[in-house]
Design an enzyme around this catalytic site. Structure first.
Site, PDB file in Angstrom:
ATOM      1  N   CYS A  63       0.843  -1.194   0.000  1.00  0.00           N
ATOM      2  CA  CYS A  63       0.000   0.000   0.000  1.00  0.00           C
ATOM      3  C   CYS A  63       0.880   1.246   0.000  1.00  0.00           C
ATOM      4  O   CYS A  63       1.854   1.329   0.747  1.00  0.00           O
ATOM      5  CB  CYS A  63      -0.905   0.004   1.228  1.00  0.00           C
ATOM      6  SG  CYS A  63      -2.005   1.445   1.296  1.00  0.00           S
ATOM      7  N   CYS A  91       0.645   4.859   6.843  1.00  0.00           N
ATOM      8  CA  CYS A  91       0.026   4.701   8.169  1.00  0.00           C
ATOM      9  C   CYS A  91       1.005   3.946   9.081  1.00  0.00           C
ATOM     10  O   CYS A  91       1.383   2.803   8.782  1.00  0.00           O
ATOM     11  CB  CYS A  91      -1.284   3.934   8.055  1.00  0.00           C
ATOM     12  SG  CYS A  91      -2.407   4.604   6.803  1.00  0.00           S
ATOM     13  N   CYS A 139       0.411   0.196  10.235  1.00  0.00           N
ATOM     14  CA  CYS A 139      -0.073  -0.811   9.284  1.00  0.00           C
ATOM     15  C   CYS A 139       1.034  -1.674   8.685  1.00  0.00           C
ATOM     16  O   CYS A 139       1.942  -1.153   8.019  1.00  0.00           O
ATOM     17  CB  CYS A 139      -0.848  -0.129   8.161  1.00  0.00           C
ATOM     18  SG  CYS A 139      -1.641  -1.319   7.054  1.00  0.00           S
ATOM     19  N   CYS A 178     -16.961  -8.595   4.966  1.00  0.00           N
ATOM     20  CA  CYS A 178     -16.214  -7.365   4.709  1.00  0.00           C
ATOM     21  C   CYS A 178     -14.967  -7.683   3.896  1.00  0.00           C
ATOM     22  O   CYS A 178     -14.248  -8.633   4.210  1.00  0.00           O
ATOM     23  CB  CYS A 178     -15.819  -6.706   6.023  1.00  0.00           C
ATOM     24  SG  CYS A 178     -17.225  -6.381   7.112  1.00  0.00           S
ATOM     25  N   CYS A 221     -19.692  -5.379   2.857  1.00  0.00           N
ATOM     26  CA  CYS A 221     -18.917  -4.247   3.358  1.00  0.00           C
ATOM     27  C   CYS A 221     -17.569  -4.254   2.646  1.00  0.00           C
ATOM     28  O   CYS A 221     -17.009  -5.324   2.382  1.00  0.00           O
ATOM     29  CB  CYS A 221     -18.732  -4.358   4.872  1.00  0.00           C
ATOM     30  SG  CYS A 221     -17.702  -3.046   5.596  1.00  0.00           S
ATOM     31  N   CYS A 254     -19.224   2.615   8.124  1.00  0.00           N
ATOM     32  CA  CYS A 254     -18.484   1.942   9.185  1.00  0.00           C
ATOM     33  C   CYS A 254     -17.216   2.767   9.394  1.00  0.00           C
ATOM     34  O   CYS A 254     -16.375   2.837   8.501  1.00  0.00           O
ATOM     35  CB  CYS A 254     -18.156   0.499   8.769  1.00  0.00           C
ATOM     36  SG  CYS A 254     -17.134  -0.400   9.941  1.00  0.00           S
ATOM     37  N   ARG A 298     -18.161  -1.898  17.462  1.00  0.00           N
ATOM     38  CA  ARG A 298     -17.484  -3.161  17.143  1.00  0.00           C
ATOM     39  C   ARG A 298     -16.187  -3.316  17.925  1.00  0.00           C
ATOM     40  O   ARG A 298     -15.311  -2.453  17.898  1.00  0.00           O
ATOM     41  CB  ARG A 298     -17.181  -3.252  15.650  1.00  0.00           C
ATOM     42  CG  ARG A 298     -16.392  -4.519  15.279  1.00  0.00           C
ATOM     43  CD  ARG A 298     -16.205  -4.640  13.789  1.00  0.00           C
ATOM     44  NE  ARG A 298     -17.484  -4.856  13.129  1.00  0.00           N
ATOM     45  CZ  ARG A 298     -17.771  -4.458  11.894  1.00  0.00           C
ATOM     46  NH1 ARG A 298     -16.873  -3.790  11.212  1.00  0.00           N
ATOM     47  NH2 ARG A 298     -18.944  -4.711  11.362  1.00  0.00           N
TER      48      ARG A 298
END
Length: 351
Positions: free
Chosen positions: A59, A63, A66, A103, A134, A194, A266
């Site tokens: 990616c 972040c 991550c 998801c 999702c 979400c 959640r």
């Protein structure tokens, strides 16, 4: 503040009010949150989702939490977008072990034009299985958002992660305004939102309160609010952060429940590190949604049969979709768990 007063849906929370909630005696906060929870939900039902990584690693975002970021060496293998049929096979397996929502997450800054047709086929196929759908694909433009909605996507996950003030310490490749814009496009398209955040990244109490204020003061509350505990992965900049105090994490769930009384809160990443007693406290504080299966994108998650054993001990049942008869749904879950107790579901889906 009484539970009744707190359960009114508001969009004008101030920092002082939210900090006052956090600073209550623990027992008072949990009692208030449980009172709010029972006004809007069955306290002994928990919504169950399965999360599949449909494209892993490399990616371009930075972040700091991550393992999928291409900026860090975490030993994670890179994978291309999964084939549509493999995604649908995984969705069918998820349904067989009791999930009601499937998801799909892709490690992208945003979906490309060449990948969108395959993504849309995944949504259509999972929807045809009778599951809620999702996705989390990164930043969306209006055209992409409308296409996903037309394909039948129910929820779009796009976390704010933390407060606007602390955000720049964690991510520099996408702005907070970008995230809010994507949420706005999702809401305009008619899809459900979400969106939540992560604890344990070095943030302050003001930052935790600020995240919840951003979510609760949106024109409409997110239907689902995932509260994640940082999973520290070697190779990421946050690998050596201090552990979150368990009671502080429970407080975050309770305050989220009070501020967003009708949202599903959640219990998300980090659950592998939580013992049964902490998870029980989380449900008492108003958490009523979990991810289910052996992995959560690229990190461990309690196995499905272990979750069902805990549910049984606590007298909790999975929340069935409205079109399913509860008793039939529960019986199907229990039978599937017996048949698949030794299976290794989803190991081939993520790294």
């Amino acid at each position: 503040m009484s539970a009744t007063a707190a359960s009114v849906t508001r969009h004008d929370w101030s920092l002082a009010e939210v900090k006052a909630l956090f600073e209550q005696p623990f027992n008072d906060l949990i009692f208030q949150a449980q009172g709010v929870h029972r006004q809007h939900f069955d306290a002994n039902r928990v919504q169950v989702s399965t999360l599949l990584s449909i494209k892993t690693g490399a990616c371009p975002e930075d972040c700091k939490y991550c393992p999928q970021s291409g900026h860090y060496n975490t030993g994670l293998d890179k994978e291309k977008l999964m084939e549509v049929q493999k995604v649908l096979d995984a969705a069918a397996e998820a349904k067989a072990i009791g999930s009601t929502r499937f998801c799909m997450g892709a490690a992208w800054k945003h979906p490309s034009a060449k990948d969108m047709p395959y993504v849309l086929k995944m949504v259509e196929g999972v929807k045809a299985l009778g599951l809620e759908t999702c996705m989390t694909l990164g930043k969306l433009d209006q055209e992409q958002t409308k296409a996903l909605a037309a394909a039948g996507l129910d929820y779009y996950n796009h976390n704010l992660d933390t407060s606007p003030e602390f955000y720049g310490n964690i991510i520099t490749t996408r702005t907070y305004a970008d995230r809010l814009e994507t949420l706005s496009y999702v809401r305009e398209s008619g899809m459900k939102i979400c969106s939540g955040g992560i604890l344990g990244m070095g943030e302050s109490l003001d930052d935790r309160a600020g995240l919840l204020i951003q979510l609760a003061n949106l024109p409409e509350h997110p239907e689902s609010v995932p509260i994640n505990m940082l999973v520290k992965v070697k190779g990421t900049p946050l690998a050596e952060e201090q552990d979150v105090d368990p009671f502080d994490f429970i407080r975050m769930l309770a305050v989220a429940r009070i501020m967003m009384p009708k949202s599903h809160v959640r219990l998300s990443a980090g659950r592998e590190q939580m013992n049964e007693q902490m998870q029980a406290l989380a449900f008492l504080a108003g958490a009523n949604s979990i991810f289910y299966g052996e992995k959560l994108l690229t990190t461990a998650n309690p196995q499905a049969d272990k979750d069902m054993l805990l549910f049984k001990r606590l007298g909790i049942q999975p929340e069935a979709r409205e079109e399913h008869d509860d008793e039939v749904h529960q019986a199907a879950i229990e039978q599937a768990l017996v048949e698949q107790r030794d299976s290794k579901l989803f190991y081939n889906a993520v790294v």
